[in-house]
Structures are given as C-alpha cells and as structure tokens.
Design an enzyme around this catalytic site. Structure first.
Site, mmCIF file in Angstrom:
data_model
loop_
_atom_site.group_PDB
_atom_site.id
_atom_site.type_symbol
_atom_site.label_atom_id
_atom_site.label_comp_id
_atom_site.label_asym_id
_atom_site.label_seq_id
_atom_site.Cartn_x
_atom_site.Cartn_y
_atom_site.Cartn_z
ATOM 1 N N CYS A 12 0.856 -1.177 0.000
ATOM 2 C CA CYS A 12 0.000 0.000 0.000
ATOM 3 C C CYS A 12 0.900 1.238 0.000
ATOM 4 O O CYS A 12 2.120 1.129 0.139
ATOM 5 C CB CYS A 12 -0.833 -0.017 1.267
ATOM 6 S SG CYS A 12 0.226 -0.098 2.712
ATOM 7 N N HIS A 36 5.267 -5.627 8.489
ATOM 8 C CA HIS A 36 5.099 -7.015 8.934
ATOM 9 C C HIS A 36 5.557 -7.985 7.870
ATOM 10 O O HIS A 36 4.774 -8.787 7.376
ATOM 11 C CB HIS A 36 3.626 -7.265 9.277
ATOM 12 C CG HIS A 36 3.276 -6.798 10.638
ATOM 13 N ND1 HIS A 36 2.029 -6.371 10.982
ATOM 14 C CD2 HIS A 36 4.034 -6.692 11.751
ATOM 15 C CE1 HIS A 36 2.024 -6.020 12.256
ATOM 16 N NE2 HIS A 36 3.224 -6.198 12.729
ATOM 17 N N HIS A 70 3.558 1.362 11.410
ATOM 18 C CA HIS A 70 2.380 1.317 12.288
ATOM 19 C C HIS A 70 2.489 2.243 13.485
ATOM 20 O O HIS A 70 1.622 2.242 14.362
ATOM 21 C CB HIS A 70 2.162 -0.117 12.798
ATOM 22 C CG HIS A 70 1.949 -1.086 11.692
ATOM 23 N ND1 HIS A 70 2.920 -1.944 11.249
ATOM 24 C CD2 HIS A 70 0.879 -1.293 10.900
ATOM 25 C CE1 HIS A 70 2.450 -2.646 10.244
ATOM 26 N NE2 HIS A 70 1.221 -2.278 10.011
ATOM 27 N N CYS A 92 2.861 5.729 8.840
ATOM 28 C CA CYS A 92 1.939 6.015 7.738
ATOM 29 C C CYS A 92 1.011 7.165 8.155
ATOM 30 O O CYS A 92 0.474 7.142 9.271
ATOM 31 C CB CYS A 92 1.126 4.762 7.438
ATOM 32 S SG CYS A 92 -0.164 5.084 6.240
ATOM 33 N N HIS A 120 -1.752 -5.180 18.952
ATOM 34 C CA HIS A 120 -1.126 -4.748 17.695
ATOM 35 C C HIS A 120 -0.392 -3.417 17.921
ATOM 36 O O HIS A 120 -0.938 -2.519 18.570
ATOM 37 C CB HIS A 120 -2.197 -4.584 16.616
ATOM 38 C CG HIS A 120 -1.624 -4.410 15.244
ATOM 39 N ND1 HIS A 120 -1.075 -3.227 14.823
ATOM 40 C CD2 HIS A 120 -1.480 -5.276 14.219
ATOM 41 C CE1 HIS A 120 -0.630 -3.378 13.585
ATOM 42 N NE2 HIS A 120 -0.862 -4.617 13.196
ATOM 43 N N GLU A 122 0.072 -0.847 16.139
ATOM 44 C CA GLU A 122 -0.676 0.352 15.727
ATOM 45 C C GLU A 122 -1.635 0.785 16.827
ATOM 46 O O GLU A 122 -1.731 1.978 17.164
ATOM 47 C CB GLU A 122 -1.472 0.051 14.435
ATOM 48 C CG GLU A 122 -2.360 1.212 14.019
ATOM 49 C CD GLU A 122 -3.367 0.850 12.938
ATOM 50 O OE1 GLU A 122 -3.028 0.051 12.043
ATOM 51 O OE2 GLU A 122 -4.492 1.377 12.990
ATOM 52 N N THR A 158 -6.779 0.680 11.313
ATOM 53 C CA THR A 158 -6.834 0.959 9.869
ATOM 54 C C THR A 158 -7.197 -0.262 9.034
ATOM 55 O O THR A 158 -7.736 -0.128 7.939
ATOM 56 C CB THR A 158 -5.476 1.493 9.368
ATOM 57 O OG1 THR A 158 -4.462 0.582 9.789
ATOM 58 C CG2 THR A 158 -5.184 2.876 9.885
ATOM 59 N N CYS A 186 -8.444 2.237 6.479
ATOM 60 C CA CYS A 186 -7.638 2.674 5.339
ATOM 61 C C CYS A 186 -8.177 2.092 4.028
ATOM 62 O O CYS A 186 -8.477 0.901 3.954
ATOM 63 C CB CYS A 186 -6.216 2.213 5.595
ATOM 64 S SG CYS A 186 -5.217 2.267 4.142
HETATM 65 S S1 SF4 Z 1 -2.783 2.545 7.023
HETATM 66 FE FE1 SF4 Z 1 -3.179 1.815 4.965
HETATM 67 S S2 SF4 Z 1 -1.680 2.837 3.664
HETATM 68 FE FE2 SF4 Z 1 -1.015 3.018 5.799
HETATM 69 S S3 SF4 Z 1 0.346 1.309 6.155
HETATM 70 FE FE3 SF4 Z 1 -1.662 0.665 6.829
HETATM 71 S S4 SF4 Z 1 -2.594 -0.339 5.053
HETATM 72 FE FE4 SF4 Z 1 -0.856 0.857 4.338
#
Ligand code: SF4
Length: 277
Positions: A12, A36, A70, A92, A120, A122, A158, A186
C-alpha cells in the site's frame, strides 16, 4: 490452470513510503519491525544496512531511529527525542491521523473507544495518544463490560472491516448521547479486500501471500476462505504444496499490504513452473 492476480494487491501507499524512507536512511535502525514482513526487513538490512532494534533503550545519542509504519507509543517517541536520537518518522499518515484524533477527543472530554487488536503495535500507539486513556474492543461483547461516559469517540484500526466497525457503532449509538464515529479504516486495505472478494468467488483455489503475523493478510485470507473453500495463506513459494492445484482450473492470487512484489512474483513463477512441468 489459469493464474490471475486480484485487481489490487500487495504494498500500500504507507508501506511503499516507509520502505523508501528506510532506503534513503542507510546505516540506521528501525524501532520494531518497519513492516510485517520479515523477508523485506532482511533485504533492507542486507542491501541498505537498516537494522532492527526491538528495545527503545538500546538507541543512544547520535543513533538514527526510523519509526515504523504502524507507529510507536507517544512515550517511546518522547524517550527517543530525550536521548538525542535522530528520529526519522516513517509512520503512515493514515496511522498518524487516528493518533491525533485519540489525543484531541480524549482532551475534549470524550471516552475514546478503539475497535482493534489491543496487542497490535498500531493500536498500542493510537491508545497511547489518548491523554485520559482509551478502551480497546474487538467486538460488541467486549463493549458490554465497559462503563462508558455519555460522549464517545469511536476509532477503528486501519485494517478493520467496515461491516464489523458498523456493528460496534450500531451498539453504541442508541446507548449514548453522543457518538462520534471516525472513519479511520484505510482505503488500501479496503481495496485489496474488495478485489480478493471479487476474484475468490470465481476461483477454485486462492493463494494469499503475506506474513503470518500480518493482520491485513489474515483478513484477506478470511475473506478468500469465505468465498473460495480452497484458500491458502503462505509466506512465500516455499510454503506451496503443489497437490493443492490438482484438478483446479482457476487460481486467484492476492497479497497483504506489506508483501513485496518480488515475493509475489516468486510465487507466481513457482506455480507456473510446476503446472507446466
Ligand atoms: S494505514 Fe493503509 S496505507 Fe497506511 S500502512 Fe496501513 S494499510 Fe498501508
């Protein structure tokens, strides 16, 4: 047997960006895995001398630390800055956004609820930005045990599916005076998911390529399995079992958002070689 890739698959925007940042910052180290995918991490180490450090305290003054895609926890970022580490942020922007929302809404008096996986990176990161704390839930039954305020701010990991996010929102809305639902899912994940749904329905075998610990790859695999019973999650061509392809006419392939193209290509080549031999 016909082999076809899903219309959207693989890397992505956020991952492409993070890898570019890493390649531009040789002789550095990422704090935690940048993405990952262990094979891509090994390539960055070998070709660009970008190492991997798992302990934030291991960075010392003058080191260069790359913040992974993340994101990391707010306190850890502060710790890096306080230790005079040169910080290069590869978070991101779609992850930075929920971090900002968590902070802003928490400080505005909302109870922050995060729909996602509490372990996780993130989510650990996003949660750390909620100044007065946040609740992380995976489903509606998790919500039932919480005593929440009247004003709720809802954020999603996301990589979550919209349908599941809506179940959380639908539970909260009639029970609270104000529920602000932020669309933090996302599009890249969504596009890959839609594409796999479409192709898996017409395939008689579906191969999903990606790290075994990649949350979005696992979700792609779940969608593939719902629509094509012979679906397999592999990390690379070494995980292939060619017996799977016997009597199959149409093989669909997709890959998680942190799977590099060179791995996908190796899988396609290996399957083609086997079926043509
Ligand atoms: S948020 Fe979306 S664009 Fe950003 S790293 Fe994760 S999957 Fe990729």
């Amino acid at each position: 047997m016909k082999i076809k890739l899903a219309e959207k698959y693989g890397f992505c925007f956020g991952v492409k960006r993070a890898i570019k940042i890493a390649e531009e910052n040789q002789n550095s180290a990422t704090y935690g895995p940048l993405i990952h995918n262990s094979k891509e991490i090994a390539r960055l180490d070998k070709d660009f001398k970008v190492g991997l450090v798992e302990d934030v305290k291991a960075f010392t003054s003058g080191d260069k630390a790359i913040v992974r895609t993340h994101g990391i926890e707010k306190e850890e970022l502060a710790q890096l800055h306080n230790s005079n580490v040169d910080v290069v942020d590869a978070t991101c922007p779609f992850v930075t956004k929920p971090q900002e929302i968590a902070q802003e809404m928490s400080e505005a008096g909302y109870d922050v609820v995060i729909f996602g996986d509490a372990v996780h990176p993130e989510i650990k990161g996003v949660k750390s930005y909620a100044t007065y704390g946040a609740n992380v839930v995976m489903n509606v039954s998790d919500l039932k045990n919480l005593h929440l305020k009247e004003k709720i701010a809802l954020i999603a990991q996301t990589t979550r599916q919209v349908e599941d996010y809506m179940k959380i929102a639908n539970y909260l809305i009639p029970r609270h005076k104000e529920v602000r639902v932020f669309n933090t899912i996302c599009n890249a994940t969504f596009e890959n998911q839609e594409a796999v749904r479409k192709i898996a329905t017409i395939a008689d075998i579906t191969i999903i390529i990606g790290g075994k610990n990649s949350s979005n790859t696992k979700q792609l695999f779940g969608i593939a399995k719902e629509n094509c019973k012979d679906s397999y999650h592999i990390e690379d061509e070494k995980d292939l079992d060619y017996g799977w392809f016997q009597d199959k006419q149409f093989c669909a392939i997709s890959a998680g958002a942190s799977t590099p193209d060179w791995i996908i290509q190796n899988v396609v080549n290996s399957i083609e070689k086997e079926i043509n031999s």
